[in-house]
Motif scaffolding. Structure first.
Motif, PDB file in Angstrom:
ATOM      1  N   THR A   1       3.599  -6.618  -6.736  1.00  0.00           N
ATOM      2  CA  THR A   1       4.018  -6.861  -8.133  1.00  0.00           C
ATOM      3  C   THR A   1       3.419  -5.838  -9.098  1.00  0.00           C
ATOM      4  O   THR A   1       3.695  -5.883 -10.290  1.00  0.00           O
ATOM      5  CB  THR A   1       3.577  -8.266  -8.587  1.00  0.00           C
ATOM      6  OG1 THR A   1       2.141  -8.343  -8.583  1.00  0.00           O
ATOM      7  CG2 THR A   1       4.142  -9.343  -7.663  1.00  0.00           C
ATOM      8  N   SER A   2       2.589  -4.920  -8.591  1.00  0.00           N
ATOM      9  CA  SER A   2       1.903  -3.947  -9.448  1.00  0.00           C
ATOM     10  C   SER A   2       2.898  -3.053 -10.176  1.00  0.00           C
ATOM     11  O   SER A   2       3.846  -2.544  -9.576  1.00  0.00           O
ATOM     12  CB  SER A   2       0.957  -3.085  -8.613  1.00  0.00           C
ATOM     13  OG  SER A   2       0.017  -3.874  -7.922  1.00  0.00           O
ATOM     14  N   LYS A   3       2.661  -2.854 -11.469  1.00  0.00           N
ATOM     15  CA  LYS A   3       3.527  -2.010 -12.282  1.00  0.00           C
ATOM     16  C   LYS A   3       2.901  -0.644 -12.575  1.00  0.00           C
ATOM     17  O   LYS A   3       3.563   0.255 -13.092  1.00  0.00           O
ATOM     18  CB  LYS A   3       3.850  -2.706 -13.605  1.00  0.00           C
ATOM     19  CG  LYS A   3       4.551  -4.046 -13.442  1.00  0.00           C
ATOM     20  CD  LYS A   3       5.864  -3.911 -12.691  1.00  0.00           C
ATOM     21  CE  LYS A   3       6.561  -5.265 -12.563  1.00  0.00           C
ATOM     22  NZ  LYS A   3       7.794  -5.166 -11.736  1.00  0.00           N
ATOM     23  N   SER A   4       1.621  -0.499 -12.231  1.00  0.00           N
ATOM     24  CA  SER A   4       0.927   0.774 -12.438  1.00  0.00           C
ATOM     25  C   SER A   4      -0.115   0.932 -11.345  1.00  0.00           C
ATOM     26  O   SER A   4      -0.501  -0.042 -10.689  1.00  0.00           O
ATOM     27  CB  SER A   4       0.241   0.803 -13.797  1.00  0.00           C
ATOM     28  OG  SER A   4      -0.829  -0.131 -13.818  1.00  0.00           O
ATOM     29  N   MET A   5      -0.599   2.166 -11.155  1.00  0.00           N
ATOM     30  CA  MET A   5      -1.611   2.388 -10.137  1.00  0.00           C
ATOM     31  C   MET A   5      -2.947   1.759 -10.539  1.00  0.00           C
ATOM     32  O   MET A   5      -3.724   1.360  -9.680  1.00  0.00           O
ATOM     33  CB  MET A   5      -1.772   3.880  -9.857  1.00  0.00           C
ATOM     34  CG  MET A   5      -0.710   4.445  -8.933  1.00  0.00           C
ATOM     35  SD  MET A   5      -0.517   3.534  -7.364  1.00  0.00           S
ATOM     36  CE  MET A   5      -2.142   3.741  -6.611  1.00  0.00           C
ATOM     37  N   THR A   6      -3.194   1.651 -11.815  1.00  0.00           N
ATOM     38  CA  THR A   6      -4.418   0.981 -12.266  1.00  0.00           C
ATOM     39  C   THR A   6      -4.410  -0.472 -11.811  1.00  0.00           C
ATOM     40  O   THR A   6      -5.403  -0.993 -11.283  1.00  0.00           O
ATOM     41  CB  THR A   6      -4.541   1.053 -13.799  1.00  0.00           C
ATOM     42  OG1 THR A   6      -4.604   2.426 -14.204  1.00  0.00           O
ATOM     43  CG2 THR A   6      -5.786   0.318 -14.282  1.00  0.00           C
ATOM     44  N   GLU A   7      -3.257  -1.127 -12.012  1.00  0.00           N
ATOM     45  CA  GLU A   7      -3.107  -2.519 -11.587  1.00  0.00           C
ATOM     46  C   GLU A   7      -3.166  -2.619 -10.064  1.00  0.00           C
ATOM     47  O   GLU A   7      -3.798  -3.523  -9.503  1.00  0.00           O
ATOM     48  CB  GLU A   7      -1.763  -3.048 -12.104  1.00  0.00           C
ATOM     49  CG  GLU A   7      -1.550  -4.531 -11.860  1.00  0.00           C
ATOM     50  CD  GLU A   7      -0.215  -5.012 -12.405  1.00  0.00           C
ATOM     51  OE1 GLU A   7       0.213  -6.108 -12.007  1.00  0.00           O
ATOM     52  OE2 GLU A   7       0.396  -4.283 -13.215  1.00  0.00           O
ATOM     53  N   TYR A   8      -2.517  -1.687  -9.385  1.00  0.00           N
ATOM     54  CA  TYR A   8      -2.488  -1.645  -7.922  1.00  0.00           C
ATOM     55  C   TYR A   8      -3.914  -1.561  -7.354  1.00  0.00           C
ATOM     56  O   TYR A   8      -4.291  -2.336  -6.466  1.00  0.00           O
ATOM     57  CB  TYR A   8      -1.658  -0.447  -7.467  1.00  0.00           C
ATOM     58  CG  TYR A   8      -1.627  -0.177  -5.979  1.00  0.00           C
ATOM     59  CD1 TYR A   8      -0.578  -0.652  -5.188  1.00  0.00           C
ATOM     60  CD2 TYR A   8      -2.624   0.581  -5.360  1.00  0.00           C
ATOM     61  CE1 TYR A   8      -0.541  -0.389  -3.820  1.00  0.00           C
ATOM     62  CE2 TYR A   8      -2.595   0.852  -4.008  1.00  0.00           C
ATOM     63  CZ  TYR A   8      -1.546   0.368  -3.239  1.00  0.00           C
ATOM     64  OH  TYR A   8      -1.516   0.632  -1.882  1.00  0.00           O
ATOM     65  N   VAL A   9      -4.689  -0.625  -7.871  1.00  0.00           N
ATOM     66  CA  VAL A   9      -6.062  -0.426  -7.385  1.00  0.00           C
ATOM     67  C   VAL A   9      -6.921  -1.654  -7.666  1.00  0.00           C
ATOM     68  O   VAL A   9      -7.757  -2.043  -6.839  1.00  0.00           O
ATOM     69  CB  VAL A   9      -6.685   0.847  -7.996  1.00  0.00           C
ATOM     70  CG1 VAL A   9      -8.161   0.961  -7.614  1.00  0.00           C
ATOM     71  CG2 VAL A   9      -5.930   2.092  -7.536  1.00  0.00           C
ATOM     72  N   GLU A  10      -6.705  -2.294  -8.801  1.00  0.00           N
ATOM     73  CA  GLU A  10      -7.472  -3.496  -9.139  1.00  0.00           C
ATOM     74  C   GLU A  10      -7.233  -4.606  -8.123  1.00  0.00           C
ATOM     75  O   GLU A  10      -8.132  -5.376  -7.798  1.00  0.00           O
ATOM     76  CB  GLU A  10      -7.122  -3.983 -10.544  1.00  0.00           C
ATOM     77  CG  GLU A  10      -7.840  -3.236 -11.649  1.00  0.00           C
ATOM     78  CD  GLU A  10      -9.352  -3.324 -11.538  1.00  0.00           C
ATOM     79  OE1 GLU A  10      -9.880  -4.456 -11.492  1.00  0.00           O
ATOM     80  OE2 GLU A  10     -10.007  -2.262 -11.466  1.00  0.00           O
ATOM     81  N   HIS A  11      -5.998  -4.671  -7.610  1.00  0.00           N
ATOM     82  CA  HIS A  11      -5.673  -5.689  -6.603  1.00  0.00           C
ATOM     83  C   HIS A  11      -6.382  -5.426  -5.273  1.00  0.00           C
ATOM     84  O   HIS A  11      -6.420  -6.316  -4.416  1.00  0.00           O
ATOM     85  CB  HIS A  11      -4.158  -5.742  -6.367  1.00  0.00           C
ATOM     86  CG  HIS A  11      -3.376  -6.378  -7.474  1.00  0.00           C
ATOM     87  ND1 HIS A  11      -3.737  -7.572  -8.039  1.00  0.00           N
ATOM     88  CD2 HIS A  11      -2.252  -5.972  -8.127  1.00  0.00           C
ATOM     89  CE1 HIS A  11      -2.874  -7.890  -8.990  1.00  0.00           C
ATOM     90  NE2 HIS A  11      -1.972  -6.937  -9.070  1.00  0.00           N
TER      91      HIS A  11
ATOM     92  N   LYS B   1      -7.059   9.732 -11.630  1.00  0.00           N
ATOM     93  CA  LYS B   1      -6.916  10.636 -12.769  1.00  0.00           C
ATOM     94  C   LYS B   1      -5.457  10.613 -13.199  1.00  0.00           C
ATOM     95  O   LYS B   1      -4.583  10.167 -12.455  1.00  0.00           O
ATOM     96  CB  LYS B   1      -7.320  12.062 -12.387  1.00  0.00           C
ATOM     97  CG  LYS B   1      -8.767  12.224 -11.939  1.00  0.00           C
ATOM     98  CD  LYS B   1      -9.014  13.647 -11.456  1.00  0.00           C
ATOM     99  CE  LYS B   1     -10.418  13.799 -10.893  1.00  0.00           C
ATOM    100  NZ  LYS B   1     -10.632  15.152 -10.318  1.00  0.00           N
ATOM    101  N   THR B   2      -5.175  11.162 -14.339  1.00  0.00           N
ATOM    102  CA  THR B   2      -3.800  11.115 -14.846  1.00  0.00           C
ATOM    103  C   THR B   2      -2.853  11.988 -14.027  1.00  0.00           C
ATOM    104  O   THR B   2      -1.660  11.719 -13.989  1.00  0.00           O
ATOM    105  CB  THR B   2      -3.757  11.574 -16.317  1.00  0.00           C
ATOM    106  OG1 THR B   2      -4.354  12.876 -16.416  1.00  0.00           O
ATOM    107  CG2 THR B   2      -4.498  10.599 -17.201  1.00  0.00           C
ATOM    108  N   ASP B   3      -3.365  13.046 -13.379  1.00  0.00           N
ATOM    109  CA  ASP B   3      -2.477  13.958 -12.669  1.00  0.00           C
ATOM    110  C   ASP B   3      -2.416  13.684 -11.167  1.00  0.00           C
ATOM    111  O   ASP B   3      -1.896  14.477 -10.403  1.00  0.00           O
ATOM    112  CB  ASP B   3      -2.912  15.411 -12.898  1.00  0.00           C
ATOM    113  CG  ASP B   3      -4.342  15.663 -12.421  1.00  0.00           C
ATOM    114  OD1 ASP B   3      -5.079  14.670 -12.243  1.00  0.00           O
ATOM    115  OD2 ASP B   3      -4.704  16.834 -12.234  1.00  0.00           O
ATOM    116  N   ILE B   4      -2.940  12.547 -10.731  1.00  0.00           N
ATOM    117  CA  ILE B   4      -2.927  12.211  -9.303  1.00  0.00           C
ATOM    118  C   ILE B   4      -1.540  11.713  -8.908  1.00  0.00           C
ATOM    119  O   ILE B   4      -0.945  10.880  -9.582  1.00  0.00           O
ATOM    120  CB  ILE B   4      -3.988  11.136  -8.988  1.00  0.00           C
ATOM    121  CG1 ILE B   4      -5.385  11.710  -9.177  1.00  0.00           C
ATOM    122  CG2 ILE B   4      -3.831  10.624  -7.567  1.00  0.00           C
ATOM    123  CD1 ILE B   4      -5.723  12.851  -8.255  1.00  0.00           C
ATOM    124  N   THR B   5      -1.035  12.230  -7.799  1.00  0.00           N
ATOM    125  CA  THR B   5       0.290  11.849  -7.320  1.00  0.00           C
ATOM    126  C   THR B   5       0.184  10.823  -6.202  1.00  0.00           C
ATOM    127  O   THR B   5      -0.905  10.555  -5.681  1.00  0.00           O
ATOM    128  CB  THR B   5       1.036  13.085  -6.785  1.00  0.00           C
ATOM    129  OG1 THR B   5       0.361  13.568  -5.601  1.00  0.00           O
ATOM    130  CG2 THR B   5       1.077  14.194  -7.829  1.00  0.00           C
TER     131      THR B   5
END
Length: 344
Positions: free
Chosen positions: A141-151, A166-170
């Motif tokens: 259900t993650s909508k961003s990588m920040t949310e994904y990593v928190e899970h 970082k902002t430029d991480i793919t």
């Protein structure tokens, strides 16, 4: 109790599953399909996939759903073997599962980077929850990588991924970190829980794969991305097997593909050099790893080697079928499709 008696049951079970594999001659048939519905109809009648695709209307199902169902066939076979195994045999299967865990983490990550991409996790959630502490339902259900990593907080993957946020991480950078974490974890775990023939073949199969991937990733970083030496370290699995550390460093320090080939020619992997020039490095990697698994299956028949061989064979089969699905979808010429789905 002799190894023959200990492993005869699970080896027999594995042979029954292997008998349902897609045969090499069948890929010619698959390559000639004109539509994805033809492909799905074929899977419905195939002994290795019919149980999963039974009752599916090939004219209504979405391609993404098909891909997920094909992949889930691997996890179903793994589950059958896991249920059939004893506690000692499960030590190997637990190491193999680490690879599946990373693959599912990648699938959830792809949905973050591409909100239109879907993957039906429903049929594997129960299986996954039995072997992992990660909440894949939350990841999905993650909508961003920040949310994904928190899970992922509380898991080994959390610190690995937060270290590169970082902002430029793919997505490629995140996936590489997940792959490296898998190999490091599996390499340490095998020495702690395995012994005898099982430790021997796992060490060799895992070691070979690590060496070949380091060669392949370094080659790609130089040919396609022109990475600096200091940046190349981030894409290396920090484990050496037959590719010794000094040779690995020399490969990293080369500035041209010609130099890279020259250094590679002085290693046990000199057979890879021609593939650098003709663009077949991926196929050579796949065929070499598969042959090595088969070698150990034959060398250690009364161990978990036959089971590891089958599960790797199934994994490559899944990759071929999902590639075939894409080729058919884009209506590639059958001969071009065959180039993507066969090793030779």
């Amino acid at each position: 109790m002799s190894n023959l008696l200990v492993y005869s049951g699970i080896v027999t079970k594995t042979k029954a599953l292997e008998a349902k594999s897609v045969k090499s001659t069948e890929y010619q048939t698959i390559a000639n399909f004109e539509s994805t519905s033809d492909f799905i109809a074929y899977l419905k009648s195939h002994p290795g996939y019919g149980g999963v695709f039974a009752g599916i209307d090939e004219n209504l199902i979405h391609r993404g759903q098909v891909e997920g169902m094909i992949i889930n066939c691997l996890y179903q076979d793994f589950s059958k073997l896991y249920r059939f195994s004893n506690p000692d045999q499960r030590k190997i299967l637990d190491i193999i599962f680490l690879r599946y865990e990373v693959n599912i983490l990648k699938a959830c990550m792809h949905m973050v980077f591409n909100q239109h991409r879907t993957y039906d996790l429903g049929s594997i959630t129960e299986f996954f929850n039995k072997h992992s502490k990660i909440d894949i339902a939350a990841l999905a259900t993650s909508k961003s990588m920040t949310e994904y990593v928190e899970h992922l907080k509380g898991s080994d993957y959390y610190s690995v991924l937060t270290s590169i946020q970082k902002t430029d991480i793919t997505s490629f950078d995140y996936e590489m970190k997940l792959d490296i974490q898998y190999f490091m974890k599996a390499w340490k775990l095998k020495d702690r829980v395995l012994s005898g023939d099982n430790l021997k073949y796992v060490t060799d199969t895992l070691g070979l794969e690590i060496d070949l991937l380091n060669i392949m990733w370094l080659y790609r970083s130089k040919k396609f991305y022109n990475l600096q030496v200091k940046d190349a370290y981030a894409y290396i699995i920090p484990i050496t097997y037959k590719l010794k550390k000094d040779k690995l460093i020399k490969l990293m320090e080369t500035s041209t593909i010609e130099e890279f080939s020259g250094v590679l020619n002085t290693t046990p992997y000199d057979f890879m050099v021609p593939s650098l020039a003709n663009g077949t490095i991926e196929k050579v990697y796949q065929s070499t790893v598969l042959k090595n698994y088969k070698l150990h299956r034959d060398k250690y028949p009364n161990s978990m080697a036959p089971i590891s061989y089958y599960l790797y064979l199934k994994r490559t089969e899944i990759d071929r079928l999902t590639s075939a699905l894409e080729c058919i979808r884009y209506k590639l010429d059958p001969q071009d499709t065959l180039k993507y789905i066969t090793f030779n």
